[in-house]
Design a protein around this motif. Structure first.
Motif, PDB file in Angstrom:
ATOM      1  N   LYS A 495       0.860  -1.345  -0.054  1.00 33.99           N
ATOM      2  CA  LYS A 495      -0.094  -0.008  -0.128  1.00 33.99           C
ATOM      3  C   LYS A 495       0.850   1.069   0.490  1.00 33.99           C
ATOM      4  O   LYS A 495       1.889   1.330   0.401  1.00 33.99           O
ATOM      5  CB  LYS A 495      -0.979  -0.177   1.184  1.00 33.99           C
ATOM      6  N   LYS A 496       0.115   2.732  -0.948  1.00 31.37           N
ATOM      7  CA  LYS A 496       0.913   3.142  -0.231  1.00 31.37           C
ATOM      8  C   LYS A 496      -0.170   4.677   0.769  1.00 31.37           C
ATOM      9  O   LYS A 496      -1.012   4.047   0.435  1.00 31.37           O
ATOM     10  CB  LYS A 496       0.830   4.464  -1.768  1.00 31.37           C
ATOM     11  N   ASN A 501       0.966   9.711   0.180  1.00 29.26           N
ATOM     12  CA  ASN A 501       1.385   8.151  -0.391  1.00 29.26           C
ATOM     13  C   ASN A 501       2.597   8.627  -0.826  1.00 29.26           C
ATOM     14  O   ASN A 501       3.254   7.983  -1.787  1.00 29.26           O
ATOM     15  CB  ASN A 501       0.338   7.969  -1.497  1.00 29.26           C
ATOM     16  N   THR A 502       3.305   8.705   0.225  1.00 29.53           N
ATOM     17  CA  THR A 502       4.703   8.671  -0.869  1.00 29.53           C
ATOM     18  C   THR A 502       5.971   7.633   0.673  1.00 29.53           C
ATOM     19  O   THR A 502       6.736   7.227   0.110  1.00 29.53           O
ATOM     20  CB  THR A 502       5.488   9.790  -0.183  1.00 29.53           C
ATOM     21  N   HIS A 503       5.069   7.359   1.033  1.00 28.09           N
ATOM     22  CA  HIS A 503       5.525   5.797   1.745  1.00 28.09           C
ATOM     23  C   HIS A 503       4.935   4.971   1.517  1.00 28.09           C
ATOM     24  O   HIS A 503       3.724   4.424   1.047  1.00 28.09           O
ATOM     25  CB  HIS A 503       5.253   6.532   3.324  1.00 28.09           C
ATOM     26  N   LEU A 504       5.714   3.280   1.883  1.00 23.73           N
ATOM     27  CA  LEU A 504       5.353   2.302   1.730  1.00 23.73           C
ATOM     28  C   LEU A 504       5.386   1.320   2.088  1.00 23.73           C
ATOM     29  O   LEU A 504       5.370   1.294   3.608  1.00 23.73           O
ATOM     30  CB  LEU A 504       6.646   1.701   0.461  1.00 23.73           C
ATOM     31  N   LYS A 505       4.190   0.077   2.149  1.00 24.58           N
ATOM     32  CA  LYS A 505       3.488  -0.414   3.375  1.00 24.58           C
ATOM     33  C   LYS A 505       3.527  -1.557   2.357  1.00 24.58           C
ATOM     34  O   LYS A 505       2.007  -2.129   1.962  1.00 24.58           O
ATOM     35  CB  LYS A 505       2.243   0.580   4.452  1.00 24.58           C
ATOM     36  N   ASN A 521       9.687   7.316   2.612  1.00 20.87           N
ATOM     37  CA  ASN A 521       9.680   7.678   0.887  1.00 20.87           C
ATOM     38  C   ASN A 521       9.608   6.600  -0.304  1.00 20.87           C
ATOM     39  O   ASN A 521      10.516   7.099  -0.833  1.00 20.87           O
ATOM     40  CB  ASN A 521      10.880   9.058   0.851  1.00 20.87           C
ATOM     41  N   ALA A 523       7.630   4.924  -1.630  1.00 23.39           N
ATOM     42  CA  ALA A 523       6.316   4.823  -2.894  1.00 23.39           C
ATOM     43  C   ALA A 523       6.809   4.282  -4.066  1.00 23.39           C
ATOM     44  O   ALA A 523       5.984   3.981  -5.185  1.00 23.39           O
ATOM     45  CB  ALA A 523       5.217   5.012  -2.607  1.00 23.39           C
ATOM     46  N   ASN A 524       8.110   5.065  -4.788  1.00 18.90           N
ATOM     47  CA  ASN A 524       8.725   5.138  -6.211  1.00 18.90           C
ATOM     48  C   ASN A 524       8.859   3.447  -6.308  1.00 18.90           C
ATOM     49  O   ASN A 524       8.497   3.587  -7.698  1.00 18.90           O
ATOM     50  CB  ASN A 524       9.201   5.991  -6.810  1.00 18.90           C
ATOM     51  N   PHE A 526       6.821   1.422  -5.746  1.00 17.45           N
ATOM     52  CA  PHE A 526       5.266   0.092  -5.394  1.00 17.45           C
ATOM     53  C   PHE A 526       5.791  -1.034  -6.806  1.00 17.45           C
ATOM     54  O   PHE A 526       5.237  -2.265  -6.392  1.00 17.45           O
ATOM     55  CB  PHE A 526       4.194   1.345  -5.987  1.00 17.45           C
ATOM     56  N   ASN A 527       5.531   0.146  -8.216  1.00 24.37           N
ATOM     57  CA  ASN A 527       5.135  -0.686  -9.235  1.00 24.37           C
ATOM     58  C   ASN A 527       5.925  -2.253  -9.755  1.00 24.37           C
ATOM     59  O   ASN A 527       6.021  -3.220  -9.400  1.00 24.37           O
ATOM     60  CB  ASN A 527       5.421   0.015 -10.437  1.00 24.37           C
TER      61      ASN A 527
END
Length: 561
Positions: A495-496, A501-505, A521, A523-524, A526-527
């Motif tokens: 999840k962002k 929505n800059t962090h990644l969980k 920081n 979230a970049n 994610f894909n």
């Protein structure tokens, strides 16, 4: 930004096995201890249980006996004393320690912090004139003064004694003060060289107590202020600094001073206060007073004894910090747009930027561009700069190589301040870039993540985390361990998160064991995470407290696919 993963040297197996037998512990914390040079029971006891008995005698510091005698003479003869300190956290905590201590034995006290905008850094003529106006016979100078040659000469001319308590690198010529206390003096034999300025001031207090039969217990309450100075000034968390911080954090969690208690209440924190809380919450707010208004407001808070007054002051300082955030975000964006693409250094300037935040902006530019960085703004007809460096590059020495273009400068290996005439700014930028280009190793322009060791998820447990926490307080010289686990997989859809929505969980699994992870920081990626079945992660192991429940959480530092 690409980061280089670098493995720390594997600990000697014989030493590891020997320490395992001595301590009766079998997990990988033993490897971490040996990596830190801790190889026997006695060393591990000192590491895990820092003792006040291991503090050095303050009289090992050059000029300490002289400083105590000068202070005692002024107190005994009822002379007025001015406590003068810098406007940052180290300076304001230093003033507060000296003021709170001396207030118990004399009423003839004043304190002074220079105005960041009208006076700038260091011992000012305005400050000395303030001492003269209030008939002070002694100025105790904290967190500055080691290069104040002309200012001390002026104080001498008007018959005011000065005791300098500083920790910055001395110049070739020392000021002719009544006493200079600085463990970095070439001929000072004090065993620990990395005290904060508040630490140097505390050693003066400790020495005064020893000389005048005042119990050490009476000055232990200052450890909370000492810990804040150490963390905020990013001095090594080794030696005496580790002892001070260890006990200071204990005090912050049990019996903090009135001013700090009011600040802590704004955190609305239910679990233990640690180094990160000092670095990310308490220190920025104390600093915000001097950045956005006047540092006297920070001192007023730190010496306040009435909780209701302190709460009002804390609210005001918190508002300063909110305002500071808005301004530094705006300036960081403007400054980032000015960064040249192909340089080895970053030097940017604008006459419109707020002087109170240029140090923060410099640090943020390093996070993005990772080069030695100086940010200038106009102040009193000059360009005033805040310099920050990257690991392995001495920015103080680089500025020293440009002295013909610099009006004044001072600081450390990794942080400094300077002023340059407006008509010299372009010459300075070119000269500084040439110095950096000539002296920097290209390899250090790639940020490094130092990895302690490989670990499996199956080796992570609450007991392992408990020992890791006991290895703190963490900071320079005692960094928090970083681990690597290879070939991890997604256990659940990432999840962002966060405001933008800059962090990644993400939930991760490795050999049937799974843990929740957070990447700030990040979230970049994610894909990429969704695309790849397996990847390698480097991380720290943390305790996550949510709604009263504690769990293990991995704090991601980087991912490679």
């Amino acid at each position: 930004m690409t980061r280089k993963w670098k493995y720390k040297k594997s600990p000697d197996k014989d030493l590891v096995n020997s320490l395992k037998r001595e301590l009766g512990v079998k997990n990988k914390t033993i490897d971490l201890l040996v990596q830190r040079g801790i190889v026997n029971y006695e060393m591990s006891e000192k590491y895990f249980r820092p003792k006040l008995d291991d503090l050095h005698s303050p009289f090992l510091m050059k000029n300490m006996s002289l400083a105590v005698e000068i202070l005692k003479k002024n107190i005994k003869t009822n002379k007025n004393i001015l406590i003068y300190g810098d406007y940052d956290v180290d300076g304001t905590t230093s003033i507060s320690v000296l003021y709170l201590f001396l207030k118990k034995i004399t009423n003839n006290l004043y304190y002074y912090t220079p105005d960041r905008y009208n006076e700038g850094y260091g011992l000012s003529i305005n400050g000395i004139d303030y001492a003269k106006k209030n008939k002070c016979s002694l100025i105790i100078v904290l967190d500055c003064g080691i290069k104040a040659v002309s200012q001390v000469e002026y104080a001498n001319e008007i018959k005011i004694d000065t005791i300098i308590c500083d920790h910055h690198t001395p110049g070739e010529i020392l000021p002719k003060a009544s006493a200079v206390l600085n463990p970095k003096q070439k001929d000072c034999n004090y065993p620990f060289k990395d005290l904060s300025a508040c630490g140097v001031g505390f050693k003066l207090v400790q020495a005064y107590c020893e000389k005048n039969n005042i119990p050490f217990n009476s000055i232990k309450p200052f450890f909370d202020l000492l810990a804040i100075s150490i963390v905020a000034d990013i001095v090594p968390l080794t030696g005496e600094n580790r002892i001070f911080t260890y006990y200071g954090i204990k005090q912050l969690n049990t019996n903090p001073s009135v001013g700090l208690k009011s600040l802590i209440s704004l955190m609305k924190k239910s679990n233990t206060i640690g180094v990160s809380d000092i670095g990310f919450f308490l220190a920025p707010r104390i600093n915000a007073a001097g950045r956005m208004s006047h540092a006297n407001k920070a001192v007023e808070l730190l010496i306040e004894q009435d909780i209701s007054h302190a709460q009002n002051m804390s609210n005001e300082i918190n508002n300063f910090n909110l305002n500071r955030r808005e301004i530094d975000q705006k300036i960081t964006k403007e400054a980032s747009d000015k960064v040249p693409a192909d340089n080895k250094s970053t030097v940017v300037y604008s006459s419109q930027w707020h002087k109170g935040v240029i140090g923060i902006v410099a640090s943020k530019l390093i996070e993005k561009h990772y080069r030695p960085t100086i940010v200038f703004t106009e102040s009193n007809g000059l360009y005033t700069g805040s310099a920050r460096s990257i690991k392995g590059f001495n920015i103080y020495d680089a500025i020293s190589s440009c002295t013909e273009l610099v009006e004044q400068y001072g600081g450390h290996k990794y942080a400094a301040g300077l002023t340059v005439k407006k008509n010299n700014i372009h010459k300075f930028i070119n000269k500084f870039e040439n110095v950096v280009r000539r002296t920097i190793d290209d390899e250090i322009l790639i940020p490094i993540i130092d990895i302690n060791m490989h670990i499996k998820f199956s080796e992570i447990s609450t007991s392992f985390l408990k020992i890791l926490k006991q290895m703190g307080p963490f900071g320079p010289g005692n960094h928090e361990p970083i681990f690597i686990t290879k070939n991890v997989k997604i256990d659940d859809m990432p999840k962002k998160v966060g405001k933008d929505n800059t962090h990644l969980k993400i939930s991760l699994i490795h050999e049937k064991f799974s843990f929740e992870a957070i990447g700030f920081n990040m979230a970049n990626v994610f894909n990429k995470i969704i695309m790849h079945k397996k990847f390698d992660i480097v991380y720290q192991i943390k305790e996550n407290n949510w709604n009263g429940l504690n769990s293990i959480q991995l704090l991601l530092k980087d991912i490679k696919f």
